[in-house]
Design an enzyme around this catalytic site. Structure first.
Site, PDB file in Angstrom:
ATOM      1  N   TYR A   1      11.048  21.049   6.873  1.00 14.44           N
ATOM      2  CA  TYR A   1      10.676  20.096   5.826  1.00 14.44           C
ATOM      3  C   TYR A   1      10.038  18.847   6.422  1.00 14.44           C
ATOM      4  CZ  TYR A   1      14.631  16.932   6.818  1.00 14.44           C
ATOM      5  OH  TYR A   1      15.492  16.038   7.410  1.00 14.44           O
TER       6      TYR A   1
ATOM      7  N   LYS B   1      12.364  19.859  12.641  1.00  9.80           N
ATOM      8  CA  LYS B   1      12.799  19.233  11.382  1.00  9.80           C
ATOM      9  C   LYS B   1      13.187  20.348  10.417  1.00  9.80           C
ATOM     10  CE  LYS B   1      11.744  15.237   8.468  1.00  9.80           C
ATOM     11  NZ  LYS B   1      12.959  14.486   8.735  1.00  9.80           N
TER      12      LYS B   1
ATOM     13  N   LEU C   1      14.740  14.185  16.977  1.00 10.27           N
ATOM     14  CA  LEU C   1      13.540  14.429  16.196  1.00 10.27           C
ATOM     15  C   LEU C   1      12.552  13.325  16.571  1.00 10.27           C
ATOM     16  CD1 LEU C   1      12.283  16.123  13.830  1.00 10.27           C
ATOM     17  CD2 LEU C   1      12.793  14.120  12.430  1.00 10.27           C
TER      18      LEU C   1
HETATM   19  N1  PDD Z   1      14.836  11.814   8.380  1.00 13.72           N
HETATM   20  N2  PDD Z   1      15.904  11.696  13.379  1.00 13.72           N
HETATM   21  C1  PDD Z   1      16.453  12.392  12.377  1.00 13.72           C
HETATM   22  C2  PDD Z   1      17.615  13.281  12.669  1.00 13.72           C
HETATM   23  C3  PDD Z   1      15.934  12.281  11.068  1.00 13.72           C
HETATM   24  O1  PDD Z   1      16.480  13.005  10.077  1.00 13.72           O
HETATM   25  C4  PDD Z   1      14.831  11.406  10.816  1.00 13.72           C
HETATM   26  C5  PDD Z   1      14.229  11.232   9.467  1.00 13.72           C
HETATM   27  C6  PDD Z   1      14.299  10.689  11.899  1.00 13.72           C
HETATM   28  C7  PDD Z   1      13.122   9.758  11.738  1.00 13.72           C
HETATM   29  O2  PDD Z   1      11.921  10.462  11.532  1.00 13.72           O
HETATM   30  P1  PDD Z   1      10.711   9.826  10.694  1.00 13.72           P
HETATM   31  O3  PDD Z   1      10.439   8.484  11.262  1.00 13.72           O
HETATM   32  O4  PDD Z   1       9.579  10.758  10.898  1.00 13.72           O
HETATM   33  O5  PDD Z   1      11.156   9.743   9.260  1.00 13.72           O
HETATM   34  C8  PDD Z   1      14.858  10.869  13.168  1.00 13.72           C
HETATM   35  C9  PDD Z   1      14.204  11.851   7.085  1.00 13.72           C
HETATM   36  C10 PDD Z   1      13.719  10.531   6.589  1.00 13.72           C
HETATM   37  C11 PDD Z   1      15.102  12.582   6.112  1.00 13.72           C
HETATM   38  O6  PDD Z   1      15.673  13.572   6.528  1.00 13.72           O
HETATM   39  O7  PDD Z   1      15.177  12.208   4.947  1.00 13.72           O
END
Ligand code: PDD
Length: 285
Positions: A33, A147, A203
């Site tokens: 996702y 992700k 991530l």
């Molecule tokens: N989550 N690490 C993890 C485990 C995350 O789930 C997320 C973001 C990030 C930050 O990634 P980014 O800057 O690309 O949003 C790091 C999203 C927002 C979510 O699961 O809703």
């Protein structure tokens, strides 16, 4: 959520959007996702998010269901219903719906593609005064760079944080601070910004990349090396970042103040730089 969502080639009312009980995303979390911010009616950093989705799907061995033009057409149609406020675009691709529960079925299915737009209703002013976090052992799997919708590990850690009155769990693996349960984490230590390297333990956040760019622009030295547990208590500032939360100061960790317990100067500079970037992005529309 807005009324119309995208599901497998159709734009339908959310209440009408139905997925098979044999969908492997439902049965096994066999899906990837993305969460993409929408500012001023436009998606922020779409190429980076779609690139990461492609990388996640490649890791799972799911053929990409759309090329960039295909994704952009879906996104444009969903954005047509976006109001002026901040939104978040969610995209999910599962391996597809089978005819029963067969764990070993990896090929021959048509991926299920779902996308929707949701309004972001966060109290940014409150978040920017700082949140508290707790350090927890990272009990997730070993491919955190993917992700994936298999988020049970992340969710259980987030729940433990919330139960102890904190807003985020900061995760420790092999004695090092890696990332948050749904965010990346930065610290200011010995005059430099520190964050874990983008390996399989985290991530690689798109917001993390933005922060690295902004730090370079502000002349703030950055070291991509995870903090050892022994260094955490010495950090003068900490913050988390993600697409929905942007940059949020962590002012308390395990009930102790981080630095002087207030959002620090480096964090505030980066927040101001992020806001300026966002303003320029919206005005360039
Ligand atoms: N989550 N690490 C993890 C485990 C995350 O789930 C997320 C973001 C990030 C930050 O990634 P980014 O800057 O690309 O949003 C790091 C999203 C927002 C979510 O699961 O809703």
């Amino acid at each position: 959520m807005h009324d119309t969502v995208y599901l497998d080639g159709r734009f339908v009312a959310a209440a009408e959007a139905k997925v098979s009980v044999f969908d492997r995303g439902f049965l096994f979390g066999d899906a990837a996702y993305e969460v993409i911010p929408v500012y001023g009616g436009r998606v922020f950093r779409p190429a980076q998010h779609l690139g990461r989705l492609g990388a996640s799907l490649a890791e799972l061995g799911i053929a990409p269901p759309h090329d960039e033009a295909g994704w952009n057409a879906i996104i444009a149609r969903l954005l047509a219903q976006a109001g002026p406020g901040e939104q978040s675009l969610y995209i999910q691709v599962s391996r597809g719906a089978d005819t029963g529960r067969e764990a070993a079925r990896f090929a021959g299915l048509t991926p299920t593609v779902f996308a929707m737009l949701e309004p972001v209703a966060l109290d940014r002013a409150a978040l920017r005064r700082g949140i508290s976090a707790v350090l927890l052992e990272d009990t997730r799997w070993h491919n955190c760079h993917v992700k994936s919708t298999s988020l049970l590990g992340n969710l259980l850690l987030r729940r433990r944080a919330l139960e102890s009155g904190a807003a985020e769990a900061l995760l420790v693996r092999d004695g090092e601070l890696t990332e948050g349960s749904s965010s990346n984490v930065f610290a200011v230590l010995d005059g430099a910004l520190r964050t874990a390297p983008a390996d399989r333990r985290i991530l690689r956040g798109i917001t993390r990349d933005v922060v690295l760019e902004l730090a370079a622009g502000c002349g703030i030295p950055v070291v991509e090396r995870a903090l050892a547990l022994g260094e955490v208590a010495r950090a003068g500032e900490m913050f988390i970042c993600s697409s929905t939360r942007e940059i949020v100061p962590v002012t308390r960790l395990d009930r102790s103040a981080v630095g002087d317990g207030e959002p620090g100067p480096v964090t505030q500079r980066l927040i101001a730089a992020f806001d300026a970037l966002k303003r320029d992005f919206v005005e360039a529309a």
